[in-house]
Write a protein that holds these residues in place. Structure first.
Motif, mmCIF file in Angstrom:
data_model
loop_
_atom_site.group_PDB
_atom_site.id
_atom_site.type_symbol
_atom_site.label_atom_id
_atom_site.label_comp_id
_atom_site.label_asym_id
_atom_site.label_seq_id
_atom_site.Cartn_x
_atom_site.Cartn_y
_atom_site.Cartn_z
ATOM 1 N N SER A 278 56.337 25.953 20.281
ATOM 2 C CA SER A 278 55.472 26.688 19.347
ATOM 3 C C SER A 278 54.307 27.370 20.063
ATOM 4 N N SER A 279 54.375 27.436 21.377
ATOM 5 C CA SER A 279 53.294 28.054 22.144
ATOM 6 C C SER A 279 53.285 29.562 21.944
ATOM 7 N N THR A 280 52.103 30.122 21.837
ATOM 8 C CA THR A 280 51.978 31.579 21.793
ATOM 9 C C THR A 280 51.560 32.129 23.157
ATOM 10 N N TYR B 262 48.307 28.538 14.260
ATOM 11 C CA TYR B 262 49.319 27.527 13.975
ATOM 12 C C TYR B 262 48.786 26.106 14.079
ATOM 13 N N THR C 231 52.531 23.153 20.926
ATOM 14 C CA THR C 231 51.956 24.419 21.363
ATOM 15 C C THR C 231 51.718 24.345 22.869
ATOM 16 N N SER D 57 56.541 31.722 26.442
ATOM 17 C CA SER D 57 57.715 31.737 25.576
ATOM 18 C C SER D 57 58.902 31.039 26.233
#
Length: 104
Positions: A54-56, A3, A82, A59
């Motif tokens: 937008s962090s993976t 991303y 992120t 959450s």
């Protein structure tokens, strides 16, 4: 990280490179090898749970779990950020820290 484009990663890598390998290694071990869930309810200071939407890595569910366990916790989501939200939105991060400190 799919991303982020290459030019978006440059400031992140630059910010991370300012830490010594010892600091980065110690931080990673502390976060990955320990389970702190049993002490969350023992935190006695006002706590801001800051996360990038937008962090993976972390959450929204993780943020709300922590908020439910930590007394006097407040969630601060960072839109369009992120896990590297400090580098992606340093102004909002600084404002959040100042707000947290002034609330003590």
């Amino acid at each position: 990280m799919p991303y982020l484009r290459g030019e978006e990663l440059e400031p992140v890598y630059d910010a991370m490179s300012k830490n010594s390998p010892h600091v980065m290694y110690s931080m990673w071990i502390a976060m990955s090898a320990n389970d702190y869930r049993d002490v969350l309810d023992k935190i006695t200071v006002p706590t801001y749970i800051i996360y990038g939407k937008s962090s993976t890595l972390y959450s929204q569910e993780t943020a709300y779990y922590m908020e439910s366990k930590i007394p006097n916790a407040k969630i601060i989501p960072f839109e369009n950020c992120t896990h590297f939200l400090v580098a992606e939105n340093p102004k909002k991060f600084s404002e959040s820290v100042l707000e947290a400190v002034s609330s003590i």
